[in-house]
Scaffold this active site. Structure first.
Site, short mmCIF file in Angstrom:
data_model
loop_
_atom_site.label_atom_id
_atom_site.label_comp_id
_atom_site.label_asym_id
_atom_site.label_seq_id
_atom_site.Cartn_x
_atom_site.Cartn_y
_atom_site.Cartn_z
N HIS A 128 0.75 -1.39 -0.17
CA HIS A 128 -0.10 -0.05 -0.08
C HIS A 128 0.72 1.21 0.03
O HIS A 128 0.38 2.30 -0.11
CB HIS A 128 -1.09 0.05 1.34
CG HIS A 128 -2.04 -0.90 1.20
ND1 HIS A 128 -2.94 -1.10 0.24
CD2 HIS A 128 -2.42 -1.89 2.23
CE1 HIS A 128 -3.77 -2.10 0.43
NE2 HIS A 128 -3.58 -2.71 1.61
N ASP A 165 -2.82 -10.50 -2.65
CA ASP A 165 -3.41 -9.95 -1.28
C ASP A 165 -4.96 -9.44 -1.47
O ASP A 165 -5.28 -9.22 -2.53
CB ASP A 165 -2.75 -8.81 -0.84
CG ASP A 165 -3.05 -8.23 0.67
OD1 ASP A 165 -2.39 -8.48 1.82
OD2 ASP A 165 -3.76 -7.56 0.69
N ASP A 252 -4.67 -12.83 3.18
CA ASP A 252 -5.92 -12.36 3.90
C ASP A 252 -7.19 -12.77 2.89
O ASP A 252 -8.39 -12.26 3.39
CB ASP A 252 -5.87 -10.93 4.48
CG ASP A 252 -5.10 -10.14 3.48
OD1 ASP A 252 -4.85 -10.52 2.36
OD2 ASP A 252 -4.79 -8.87 3.59
#
Length: 316
Positions: A128, A165, A252
């Site tokens: 990010h 992800d 995740d």
């Protein structure tokens, strides 16, 4: 025949303190390391000696202002980098440099041919972090730094980054959005944090069509991912012909993860790994560097990393 698979881990990664109740906590990597040791997989891996990444490599990706901000906020004690959820402690700057340095050590070993591939159990995560903006638990963009390092150090002309992800890697996309030397591919829940990653985001300028976003609805299961790999991602790799594949390996998207709503299992990640490895064998002499991103249920994360690493080892 089993692969020689490198492994990056350091107890200093536990010193990045994010505070009580924070999902990106030291227990994430502690639990994975303990799990791999308990099942005997730890001994099958080639453990790499690592050091902090020199700041010059961070600055290939991030602005001087970004580096200064991270350093100052961390060194002044517990704080928040982005007015949101990127919490840091006094040691976080040094730990973030060490995480990036660990990924560089993995690139060295894989590019030199000492290892077939490597997995980096590092934190803080990175995908990010944009060139000038830390966010989403991320300080420095580990995979972006690794891509630039491989290009500058080993003359690699084409790097593919595959990000599975559950959250879109806005930072990696932003850094390479106008760059045709890096193919960025992301599968992610959408619409979801951080709000980017639509189909329309395909790169710009010379980088047009070198960004491939595959947004997925909440509730998506493994079959849809496999279709995306088969019909879009693997053909994109064939067309691009990367010399190195880097994985932003967040776990995740597991069905048990508390921060998302995708229904993968640990075997899903093993399956994706094997699919990428098959293409890597054909295109990049098997060279893969995998880097931990998200994954917040400790048991699901540990089992998913186990499945991923067993696939990298070519154990099944």
């Amino acid at each position: 025949m089993p692969n020689k698979t490198g492994f990056v881990y350091h107890e200093r990664f536990l010193d990045h303190k994010t505070g009580p109740g924070h999902p990106e906590r030291p227990d994430r990597v502690r639990a994975v390391a303990a799990h791999l040791q308990s099942i005997g997989l730890w001994q099958s891996l080639q453990h790499l000696i690592i050091d902090q990444a020199p700041e010059e490599w961070i600055l290939r990706v991030h602005t001087p202002e970004h580096l200064k901000l991270v350093r100052e906020v961390c060194r002044s004690g517990p704080g928040i980098l982005d007015q949101g959820d990127t919490h840091v402690s006094r040691d976080s700057f040094d730990v973030a440099l060490l995480a990036a340095g660990g990924v560089l050590a993995a690139v060295d070993a894989v590019m030199h041919g000492t290892l077939n591939n490597a997995f980096c159990l590092v934190r803080p995560p990175g995908h990010h972090a944009e060139s000038g903006t830390p966010m989403g638990f991320c300080l420095f963009n580990n995979v972006a730094v690794a891509a630039r390092y491989a290009q500058a150090t080993f003359g690699v002309k084409r790097v593919a980054i595959i990000d599975w992800d559950v959250h879109h890697g806005n930072g990696t996309q932003q850094i390479f959005y106008e760059d045709k030397s890096v193919l960025y591919v992301s599968l992610h829940q959408y619409p979801f944090y951080p709000g980017t990653g639509s189909r329309a985001e395909r790169g710009s300028g010379k980088g047009l069509d070198y960004t491939l976003n595959i947004p997925l609805r909440a509730g998506t299961e493994e079959g849809t991912y496999v279709e995306a790999f088969t019909n879009e991602i693997l053909p994109a790799l064939d067309g691009f012909r990367p010399e190195l594949i880097i994985l932003s390996a967040g776990f995740d998207a597991h069905k048990d993860d508390p921060l998302a709503n995708i229904n993968l299992t640990e075997e899903s990640f093993a399956r994706f790994t094997r699919m990428v490895m098959e293409r890597a064998d054909a295109l990049s002499h098997g060279k893969i560097v995998s880097v931990l991103e998200g994954g917040y249920n400790l048991q699901a994360l540990s089992r998913s990393v186990e499945a991923h690493v067993r696939a990298l080892l070519n154990e099944g």
